[in-house]
Design an enzyme around this catalytic site. Sequence first.
Site, short mmCIF file in Angstrom:
data_model
loop_
_atom_site.label_atom_id
_atom_site.label_comp_id
_atom_site.label_asym_id
_atom_site.label_seq_id
_atom_site.Cartn_x
_atom_site.Cartn_y
_atom_site.Cartn_z
N HIS A 172 7.66 5.54 10.89
CA HIS A 172 8.00 6.05 9.41
C HIS A 172 9.54 5.70 8.92
O HIS A 172 10.02 6.02 7.99
CB HIS A 172 7.92 7.49 9.29
CG HIS A 172 6.36 7.94 9.33
ND1 HIS A 172 5.80 8.34 8.13
CD2 HIS A 172 5.45 7.98 10.16
CE1 HIS A 172 4.30 8.44 8.62
NE2 HIS A 172 4.51 8.22 9.77
N ASP A 381 17.03 5.03 4.70
CA ASP A 381 15.90 5.83 4.42
C ASP A 381 14.57 4.97 4.73
O ASP A 381 14.38 3.79 3.93
CB ASP A 381 15.74 6.70 3.07
CG ASP A 381 14.96 8.13 3.42
OD1 ASP A 381 14.25 8.01 4.40
OD2 ASP A 381 15.39 8.76 2.64
C1 GDG Z 1 10.40 10.09 7.10
C2 GDG Z 1 11.26 9.27 6.83
C3 GDG Z 1 9.77 8.43 4.95
C4 GDG Z 1 11.74 18.13 1.40
N1 GDG Z 1 12.41 19.22 1.19
C5 GDG Z 1 11.60 20.02 0.68
C6 GDG Z 1 10.32 19.76 0.70
N2 GDG Z 1 10.59 18.41 1.21
C7 GDG Z 1 9.30 17.51 1.53
C8 GDG Z 1 9.55 16.49 0.16
C9 GDG Z 1 8.76 15.10 0.95
C10 GDG Z 1 9.30 15.25 2.27
O1 GDG Z 1 9.64 16.65 2.57
C11 GDG Z 1 10.40 14.47 2.59
O2 GDG Z 1 10.15 13.42 2.68
P1 GDG Z 1 11.18 11.91 2.82
O3 GDG Z 1 10.34 10.72 2.78
O4 GDG Z 1 12.06 12.17 1.62
O5 GDG Z 1 11.93 12.25 4.35
P2 GDG Z 1 11.56 12.33 5.96
O6 GDG Z 1 11.05 13.85 6.19
O7 GDG Z 1 12.92 12.31 6.56
O8 GDG Z 1 10.35 11.41 6.27
C12 GDG Z 1 11.01 8.78 5.26
C13 GDG Z 1 8.91 9.34 5.40
O9 GDG Z 1 9.00 9.68 6.68
C14 GDG Z 1 7.23 9.04 5.62
O10 GDG Z 1 7.06 8.16 5.90
O11 GDG Z 1 9.37 8.30 3.55
O12 GDG Z 1 12.16 7.59 5.14
O13 GDG Z 1 12.59 9.53 7.23
O14 GDG Z 1 7.49 15.27 0.85
O15 GDG Z 1 8.64 16.78 -0.80
N3 GDG Z 1 9.19 20.31 0.56
C15 GDG Z 1 9.36 21.50 0.29
N4 GDG Z 1 10.63 22.15 0.19
C16 GDG Z 1 11.71 21.66 0.50
O16 GDG Z 1 12.64 22.16 0.48
N5 GDG Z 1 8.26 22.28 -0.24
#
Ligand code: GDG
Length: 745
Positions: A172, A381
């Site tokens: 990821h 990212d």
């Molecule tokens: C890894 C990789 C890749 C975030 N804050 C809150 C919240 N979130 C949810 C978002 C989103 C998820 O968490 C975050 O996803 P990201 O993609 O931005 O980042 P990582 O968690 O580091 O994910 C990344 C991912 O895996 C998928 O393969 O995209 O690059 O690092 O869904 O909505 N949700 C809630 N409250 C929050 O405060 N409810």
Amino acid sequence: MSRLIIVSNRLPFSVEKSGGDFILRQSSGGLVSALKSYLEKTSGEGKKFREHIWIGSVDFSPQIWKKVKDKTIKTSNFRVEPIYIEPDVYDSYYNGFSNSTLWPLFHYFPFLAEYDKEYYESYIQVNFLFAEKILSFAKKDDIIWVHDYQLMLVPQILRKKRPDLTIGFFLHIPFPSYEIFRLLPTSWKASVLQGMLGADLIGFHTHDYVQHFIQSAKMILRVDSQFNTIQYGKRLIKTELFPIGIDYEKFQDANANEDVLKLKDLVVEKLKYSKIIFSVDRLDYSKGLMFRLQGFEEFLETFPEWREKVIFALNIVPSRDAIPAYYKRKRDIEEKISTINGKFSTFHWQPINYRYNHLSFNELSAFYKAADVALITPLRDGMNLVAKEFVASRTERTGVLILSELTGAANELNEALLVNPTDSSEVAKAINDALTMPLHEQIERMSMMQERLKQYDVVRWVNDFLDQLDNIKQMQEKTSVRLLTSRQIKKILHDFEIASRRCILLDYDGTLTPFTNIPSKAEPSAEVLAVLDKLCSDERNEIVIISGRDTETLDKWLGHLPAHMVAEHGAFIKRKNSDWDQQSTVLPEWKDQIRPILQLFTTRCAGSFVEEKRNTLTWHYRNTNPDLGFIRSRELLNSLQQLTVNTSLQIIDGNKVLEIRMTGIDKGITATKLINMFRPDFILCMGDDTTDEDMFRTLEQMAVTIKVGNTASSAKYNLMSQEEVLPFLKQFVTSIKTEKPHAYS
Ligand code: GDG
């Protein structure tokens, strides 16, 4: 129907005490959001799998787990298998190797990476714990899908114990360039790559990550690869890009949810003076929060007309706060926020509205809807789902996304305003551009991005991965290495003995002799000549040396034998005791066009050279740096393909060679010609190269075809290596009967 086993570091929930009971609470995060959405959407009728099982570690004890009455997460319909890990081991594996070594390195923060042996040992230990748990109930037809950087050794541990399993692995986070990856200590980096290569399919978010992985595998493990497939030992492994999607409908539907709408109105009311710029990130140095604040500060400096008219709603979610690299940054960021607010605030306006907490899903959706601009500028990212979720939430199709070009998502969201996050002037300008963008342009950009996200949503992403996994399993089956067993050899020798006319077709380089760095040094050994001589001495045998070499070399090395010879893959044939016969009469002027290009590539790739034969031109890259050689060979292949389109030339992508020659000449066509001439009742055909595959395919039904080397082939059998060829052929020599041969019918 098979079962889908999902394996991730943590199970997608935690346990909380509610009154006298223990209940499950769902957690958030990129991986969890994606997989849970898939499971929710596909658990009903027409589901693909008999059962979904999720394996992951938990932060509570088995005693607490026993007290949880309802162990199904509502609506998701999957069974969980918790793994309990001692807290200190978990700390060293998770906060240590996973997040203080791999995470900083893979996100291009090498100066933050710690190389601690204890961390690494805990990582191995925990990866074994996961593998043991999986092995305790995995069945042959299960699909095992391992996720992310915390579990990179698991596929290989499983493979060693159970070669039959179907294993997928998805990373990821970014896979960094070789120059960064190689900073890992020698044995660690090899183990990490070997660990991943235990899978049948390895998925990444972008094409770059795929290429970086292949390059590292080639440089460190010296694996062979063709486009996206890697030959590792006896197995064929596919690497592919699968840009993760989101649950598009869920974010669109959230806009019809009354609570979300109320919250949205509340946000708008609270921030009523202003346009809203929004961001939400975990507190992580990879998210570039400090640079983002600098960009916002420069925006307020450069475009003072926006002061008192814009609010930056900055949400930071607590994360990994046991690691110094994380909690130390919080202080710096908060100081910067205070500085900006102190500098620009007026009596009734404060530019940054900062919150350090989790948002509920409804709050998050309300922000996605209320914002005018989403400012998402990580320094690195893997993908970034927040950017995609913001786009999916915009039912009116207005709003602007400012996105860092260093995220995986930037590859798909080209219509966003792409910025370099470290360039604060660029970020400042992008904010101004976003706030002043005409409505029709916002709608146009948003619509295009939405269309793409709708098409490739999370269900598509999972299905695509699983289809490709199935695909590679079938390909492995078709091309699997089938090493000759002693029983099969016995049968072949028996068929040879009872046959009255035999034809043995033998490739030369890599089959009868090992490869040398200088092709002219590959003369046959006395032993090879003796075996060939003996085989030729039986009148029932037609021995054919079928090679890409030129006529002069074959004459010099083998001309004294009563064997048939084929030069330049079939451009010349010499039947025993007669002269060379040219098979095509095309004038070789084409070589004047192609030669300069090959020479150019030779100067661009040290160690490569051009070999010229009468009907072929060959570019050799065996002696080059393997990686550069491969890259140059792909570039050359590409140029040659464009040049030779609509001509009667063909390009053969051989074993560390690219060869250009006329179409209509290959070893398959030539072998068929000879077989039609000899009409044998036993055919043996051996070769090691791509060019020999033509023979293997054409003679498939009638010959014993043997690929030299343990790689995938259309041949019926494989011999492990070139060293095994001579001992194998010697068995045919000893089985030659001394009695008078049968008369030909
Ligand atoms: C890894 C990789 C890749 C975030 N804050 C809150 C919240 N979130 C949810 C978002 C989103 C998820 O968490 C975050 O996803 P990201 O993609 O931005 O980042 P990582 O968690 O580091 O994910 C990344 C991912 O895996 C998928 O393969 O995209 O690059 O690092 O869904 O909505 N949700 C809630 N409250 C929050 O405060 N409810």
